[in-house]
Scaffold this motif. Structure first.
Motif, mmCIF file in Angstrom:
data_model
loop_
_atom_site.group_PDB
_atom_site.id
_atom_site.type_symbol
_atom_site.label_atom_id
_atom_site.label_comp_id
_atom_site.label_asym_id
_atom_site.label_seq_id
_atom_site.Cartn_x
_atom_site.Cartn_y
_atom_site.Cartn_z
ATOM 1 N N HIS A 104 94.101 -2.966 40.244
ATOM 2 C CA HIS A 104 95.253 -2.747 39.381
ATOM 3 C C HIS A 104 95.074 -1.438 38.617
ATOM 4 O O HIS A 104 94.002 -0.830 38.620
ATOM 5 C CB HIS A 104 95.419 -3.906 38.388
ATOM 6 N N PHE A 105 96.146 -1.012 37.960
ATOM 7 C CA PHE A 105 96.103 0.157 37.086
ATOM 8 C C PHE A 105 95.593 -0.262 35.705
ATOM 9 O O PHE A 105 95.639 -1.441 35.351
ATOM 10 C CB PHE A 105 97.494 0.770 36.948
ATOM 11 N N PRO A 106 95.110 0.701 34.895
ATOM 12 C CA PRO A 106 94.830 0.365 33.493
ATOM 13 C C PRO A 106 96.099 -0.152 32.832
ATOM 14 O O PRO A 106 97.143 0.510 32.885
ATOM 15 C CB PRO A 106 94.386 1.710 32.893
ATOM 16 N N GLU A 107 96.047 -1.326 32.224
ATOM 17 C CA GLU A 107 97.264 -1.919 31.686
ATOM 18 C C GLU A 107 96.957 -2.886 30.557
ATOM 19 O O GLU A 107 95.822 -3.313 30.366
ATOM 20 C CB GLU A 107 98.055 -2.630 32.783
ATOM 21 N N LYS A 108 98.007 -3.238 29.833
ATOM 22 C CA LYS A 108 97.879 -4.135 28.686
ATOM 23 C C LYS A 108 99.212 -4.831 28.444
ATOM 24 O O LYS A 108 100.274 -4.218 28.583
ATOM 25 C CB LYS A 108 97.459 -3.358 27.436
ATOM 26 N N VAL A 109 99.137 -6.093 28.048
ATOM 27 C CA VAL A 109 100.344 -6.837 27.690
ATOM 28 C C VAL A 109 100.831 -6.358 26.325
ATOM 29 O O VAL A 109 100.042 -6.200 25.388
ATOM 30 C CB VAL A 109 100.063 -8.352 27.653
ATOM 31 N N TYR A 110 102.122 -6.086 26.234
ATOM 32 C CA TYR A 110 102.701 -5.637 24.966
ATOM 33 C C TYR A 110 102.601 -6.743 23.923
ATOM 34 O O TYR A 110 102.956 -7.900 24.170
ATOM 35 C CB TYR A 110 104.165 -5.242 25.166
ATOM 36 N N GLU A 111 102.120 -6.382 22.720
ATOM 37 C CA GLU A 111 101.982 -7.358 21.639
ATOM 38 C C GLU A 111 102.773 -6.903 20.419
ATOM 39 O O GLU A 111 103.940 -7.208 20.288
ATOM 40 C CB GLU A 111 100.491 -7.553 21.322
ATOM 41 N N SER A 112 102.119 -6.153 19.561
ATOM 42 C CA SER A 112 102.791 -5.733 18.328
ATOM 43 C C SER A 112 102.780 -4.214 18.167
ATOM 44 O O SER A 112 102.975 -3.716 17.054
ATOM 45 C CB SER A 112 102.113 -6.390 17.127
ATOM 46 N N GLU A 118 85.081 -4.510 36.944
ATOM 47 C CA GLU A 118 83.963 -4.724 37.851
ATOM 48 C C GLU A 118 83.718 -3.510 38.746
ATOM 49 O O GLU A 118 82.602 -3.268 39.197
ATOM 50 C CB GLU A 118 84.223 -5.959 38.718
ATOM 51 N N ASP A 119 84.775 -2.775 39.021
ATOM 52 C CA ASP A 119 84.655 -1.604 39.878
ATOM 53 C C ASP A 119 85.846 -0.687 39.613
ATOM 54 O O ASP A 119 86.840 -1.095 39.008
ATOM 55 C CB ASP A 119 84.622 -2.010 41.350
ATOM 56 N N PHE A 120 85.753 0.550 40.076
ATOM 57 C CA PHE A 120 86.856 1.495 39.921
ATOM 58 C C PHE A 120 86.790 2.521 41.036
ATOM 59 O O PHE A 120 85.738 2.746 41.650
ATOM 60 C CB PHE A 120 86.821 2.192 38.559
ATOM 61 N N VAL A 121 87.920 3.173 41.306
ATOM 62 C CA VAL A 121 87.982 4.240 42.305
ATOM 63 C C VAL A 121 88.978 5.290 41.847
ATOM 64 O O VAL A 121 89.910 4.998 41.091
ATOM 65 C CB VAL A 121 88.410 3.710 43.702
ATOM 66 N N TRP A 122 88.759 6.525 42.300
ATOM 67 C CA TRP A 122 89.722 7.611 42.160
ATOM 68 C C TRP A 122 90.254 7.893 43.556
ATOM 69 O O TRP A 122 89.494 8.302 44.441
ATOM 70 C CB TRP A 122 89.074 8.865 41.580
ATOM 71 N N VAL A 123 91.540 7.678 43.786
ATOM 72 C CA VAL A 123 92.098 7.746 45.130
ATOM 73 C C VAL A 123 93.330 8.647 45.169
ATOM 74 O O VAL A 123 93.997 8.861 44.161
ATOM 75 C CB VAL A 123 92.485 6.340 45.640
ATOM 76 N N THR A 124 93.608 9.163 46.353
ATOM 77 C CA THR A 124 94.829 9.942 46.576
ATOM 78 C C THR A 124 96.007 8.985 46.699
ATOM 79 O O THR A 124 95.842 7.765 46.747
ATOM 80 C CB THR A 124 94.708 10.786 47.852
ATOM 81 N N LYS A 125 97.194 9.540 46.789
ATOM 82 C CA LYS A 125 98.386 8.700 46.909
ATOM 83 C C LYS A 125 98.343 7.859 48.181
ATOM 84 O O LYS A 125 98.628 6.654 48.154
ATOM 85 C CB LYS A 125 99.643 9.561 46.899
ATOM 86 N N ASP A 126 97.971 8.482 49.302
ATOM 87 C CA ASP A 126 97.904 7.745 50.558
ATOM 88 C C ASP A 126 96.890 6.610 50.480
ATOM 89 O O ASP A 126 97.133 5.505 50.985
ATOM 90 C CB ASP A 126 97.553 8.695 51.705
ATOM 91 N N GLU A 127 95.754 6.873 49.872
ATOM 92 C CA GLU A 127 94.732 5.833 49.724
ATOM 93 C C GLU A 127 95.188 4.748 48.759
ATOM 94 O O GLU A 127 94.901 3.565 48.952
ATOM 95 C CB GLU A 127 93.423 6.464 49.236
ATOM 96 N N LEU A 128 95.902 5.148 47.710
ATOM 97 C CA LEU A 128 96.385 4.187 46.708
ATOM 98 C C LEU A 128 97.312 3.153 47.342
ATOM 99 O O LEU A 128 97.238 1.958 47.020
ATOM 100 C CB LEU A 128 97.099 4.940 45.581
ATOM 101 N N LEU A 129 98.187 3.588 48.234
ATOM 102 C CA LEU A 129 99.145 2.671 48.850
ATOM 103 C C LEU A 129 98.445 1.588 49.664
ATOM 104 O O LEU A 129 98.982 0.490 49.839
ATOM 105 C CB LEU A 129 100.122 3.447 49.727
ATOM 106 N N GLU A 130 97.238 1.876 50.154
ATOM 107 C CA GLU A 130 96.492 0.873 50.915
ATOM 108 C C GLU A 130 96.021 -0.274 50.027
ATOM 109 O O GLU A 130 95.817 -1.382 50.522
ATOM 110 C CB GLU A 130 95.285 1.534 51.580
ATOM 111 N N TYR A 131 95.872 -0.021 48.732
ATOM 112 C CA TYR A 131 95.421 -1.063 47.806
ATOM 113 C C TYR A 131 96.569 -1.976 47.372
ATOM 114 O O TYR A 131 96.329 -3.065 46.865
ATOM 115 C CB TYR A 131 94.787 -0.437 46.565
#
Length: 241
Positions: free
Chosen positions: A138-146, A214-227
């Motif tokens: 997933h992308f870095p994200e957060k549920v909106y609170e206050s 647990e893990d992270f990657v830096w990917v191109t657009k083409d690689e990102l779509l595979e995830y």
């Protein structure tokens, strides 16, 4: 005193009755619907992309065509201009390699790869809407609170991952896109939520200390779509390159 309080109360109710339809019309939630701010954190290209052979051929043709009609200067003038600046100083320019060690080893944790492409940060771990106890990409994200705005919520999400926003730049206050997501765990009992995407860019930084995953990657657009095979069509339209 009671009359003034009643007037203030009625005016507040009238104001909310006017604002609520506008919020609903623009797509903002006015109920308990969950909102999630996701960050498309990108590193811009650091070298000039290679020129397409067709484009190069056209540029070469255009240059030779212009050469036919350019003004020709006397040979004496050209000789003097060529001699200008010659001396004992000489700079040997050696271009940096386009292919790095990270490219050769396919090290997706490194920012020193795909130098002529944009790279995007993806995290592997728990996230809102995914089955409990099952990590996903997933992308870095957060549920909106206050938070004051969704942009502030996105900043908080990215800051919790990299620890500091001094080497980042958020592009605009408005999201670049959004989607309605159905939670994957027991969809019949869960309600959909809206995920808003905000763009942020890496500024003068070659490495981040990525945490809370647990893990992270830096990917191109083409690689990102595979995830994200299920959202590939939407992400392909939202991400330009």
């Amino acid at each position: 005193m009671h009359t003034s309080c009643l007037i203030v109360f009625l005016s507040e109710r009238m104001r909310m009755s006017l604002i609520r339809p506008l919020l609903a019309r623009r797509g903002f939630s006015t109920s308990t619907e969950k909102l999630v701010a996701s960050v498309l954190f990108e590193r811009l290209p650091v070298v000039i992309p290679k020129v397409d052979p067709v484009v190069y051929a056209f540029q070469e043709f255009s240059f030779r065509w212009r050469q036919q009609f350019q003004r020709r200067y006397p040979d004496e003038f050209l000789d003097k201009s060529n001699a200008r600046g010659k001396g004992d100083y000489q700079i040997d320019y050696v271009p940096a390699p386009r292919i790095t060690e990270a490219d050769k080893t396919n090290d997706r944790k490194s920012l020193q790869r795909a130098l002529d492409r944009r790279l995007y940060l993806l995290l592997f771990g728990d996230t809102y809407g995914a089955p409990s106890g099952k990590p996903v990409w997933h992308f870095p994200e957060k549920v909106y609170e206050s938070e004051e705005t969704m942009r502030k919520c996105a900043e908080t999400a990215l800051k919790s991952i990299i620890g500091d926003l001094s080497h980042t730049y958020f592009v605009g206050n408005a999201p670049m896109g959004h989607m309605v997501v159905q939670p994957t765990e027991d969809p019949s009992k869960s309600t959909p939520f809206k995920r808003f995407f905000f763009k942020s860019q890496v500024i003068a930084k070659n490495k981040f200390n990525i945490g809370k995953c647990e893990d992270f990657v830096w990917v191109t657009k083409d690689e990102l779509l595979e995830y994200f095979p299920e959202q590939a069509e939407y992400l392909n339209k939202m991400i330009l390159s």
